[in-house]
Scaffold this active site. Structure first.
Site, PDB file in Angstrom:
ATOM      1  CE1 TYR A 161      -3.425  -2.621  -0.252  1.00  0.00           C
ATOM      2  CE2 TYR A 161      -2.853  -3.288   1.974  1.00  0.00           C
ATOM      3  CZ  TYR A 161      -3.540  -3.514   0.795  1.00  0.00           C
ATOM      4  OH  TYR A 161      -4.341  -4.624   0.666  1.00  0.00           O
ATOM      5  NE  ARG A 192       0.481  -6.725   9.730  1.00  0.00           N
ATOM      6  CZ  ARG A 192      -0.324  -7.607   9.150  1.00  0.00           C
ATOM      7  NH1 ARG A 192      -1.190  -7.218   8.226  1.00  0.00           N
ATOM      8  NH2 ARG A 192      -0.282  -8.873   9.487  1.00  0.00           N
ATOM      9  NE  ARG A 218      -5.443 -17.313   7.003  1.00  0.00           N
ATOM     10  CZ  ARG A 218      -4.604 -17.916   6.159  1.00  0.00           C
ATOM     11  NH1 ARG A 218      -5.079 -18.452   5.038  1.00  0.00           N
ATOM     12  NH2 ARG A 218      -3.321 -17.988   6.425  1.00  0.00           N
TER      13      ARG A 218
END
Length: 375
Positions: free
Chosen positions: A174, A226, A319
């Site tokens: 990003y 991050r 998850r």
């Protein structure tokens, strides 16, 4: 509790003074479930509340800091002050369960779908498009500076909304990573150049966020960062450039670094010896200067305990906390054999998963361990 998992449940204090009750973090995961106007939905609030009991810290899905940074349908916003009540609902839902609430702040850059940003104006550090993506417009120097300020403003909103911290999303290709990457940043102005000069934008974002914390936070407030350690492209980020990034970030008095990995024990591609996994190289480079959060396909308590022995201070579960919201509680109660590691198509209501995320789970083969229900 089984004694071999006691390390996972040990408390830790971050540099800012935030006291975290254990070493388990809920990893940031996009859920596609917010309202069109960027506010959180009741379904999202219920989803986070269901997963916040027991874990030490919850890092939310990413929130865009400016309208042209929206990277996903159903993403919530932190781009204007009228988002604060929405963000406050989210922070409260997490904190009421005992976890620290950390808002991940984000700009998608070239990864933003044109239909999600004003006038389809997709922007980046340069004009290199993402795979199958639109050709982005290169941000001007002043526009880049404005986005830096937007990150600071989003951090101020997180403080006012009652969060315990923010995580700067500099990973996964990003915008912040686009400025550091030699693949996407071919600039020759103050935001580009060699690896040292390409650090300008990430470090400016860190500075803006820290300034907001100094000015507005009345209680301890954490700032994390991050990053993704490598890129597949050539030229692209290698472990050698990641070491340079770690060194620069370690000097910023951050509360933690969060490594974005699909597999916790994955090996380096370039820039470091493949004799040991990326996470061990990263921990070695951090050298105790800043705590590290590791993540990547960790499911069982045994796997989490092994991951912690790599030297990371925290283990993030993504998850697995969707599949098993009671993961930490079951470890604490010595019921680790009851932890589920698969789900069925009948489990949505029990697991409290919003419809858009559930549809993505059951319709994306291989993403989640979906098995046939027992009849």
């Amino acid at each position: 509790m089984n004694a071999k998992f006691s390390s996972l449940m040990s408390p830790i204090a971050l540099r800012s003074g935030i006291a975290v009750q254990n070493r388990i973090v809920m990893a940031p995961m996009t859920n596609f479930s917010s309202n069109e106007d960027g506010t959180v939905t009741d379904a999202e609030i219920a989803y986070y509340a269901r997963r916040s009991k027991g874990v030490g810290m919850v890092v939310t899905a990413c929130a865009y800091v400016t309208p042209n940074g929206k990277g996903f349908p159903g993403e919530f916003g932190a781009d204007r002050d009228d988002m604060i009540p929405s963000l406050r609902r989210l922070a409260s839902a997490i904190r009421e369960q005992g976890a620290k609430a950390v808002l991940q702040i984000f700009h998608g850059g070239r990864a933003c779908p044109p239909n999600l940003v004003p006038n389809g104006d997709v922007v980046s550090a340069g004009t290199v498009p993402a795979e199958n993506g639109a050709v982005p417009r290169e941000l001007t120097e002043d526009e880049a500076e404005a986005i830096v300020r937007d990150f600071g403003a989003a951090a101020r909103r997180a403080i006012e909304a009652g969060f315990d911290g923010v995580e700067i999303h500099g990973a996964n290709g990003y915008l912040i990573q686009q400025f550091y990457s030699p693949h996407t940043n071919r600039r020759n102005d103050r935001w580009g150049g060699d690896a040292e000069k390409r650090l300008a934008f990430p470090l400016a974002v860190v500075d803006a966020v820290k300034a907001a914390v100094r000015e507005h936070a009345k209680r301890p407030f954490a700032v994390g960062y991050r990053f993704s350690p490598e890129e597949p492209e050539e030229p692209g980020l290698t472990m050698a450039e990641t070491f340079r990034l770690i060194d620069a970030l370690a000097e910023q008095s951050l509360d933690y670094l969060h490594v974005s990995l699909q597999e916790f024990w994955s090996a380096p591609r370039r820039g470091a010896d493949a004799s040991k996994p990326r996470i061990e190289w990263i921990v070695e480079r951090a050298a105790g200067r800043v705590p590290v959060i590791g993540v990547g396909s960790i499911r069982t308590p045994d796997e989490a305990a092994k991951a912690l022995r790599s030297g990371v201070e925290f283990v993030a579960l993504g998850r697995e906390l969707i599949v098993e919201p009671d993961w930490v509680t079951k470890v604490e109660e010595g019921r680790e054999d009851d932890i589920r590691t698969t789900l069925t198509k009948d489990d949505q209501a029990e697991l409290v998963v919003p419809d858009p995320l559930w549809q993505a789970i059951v319709n994306s083969p291989g993403w989640f361990p979906v098995v046939e229900p027992k009849r």
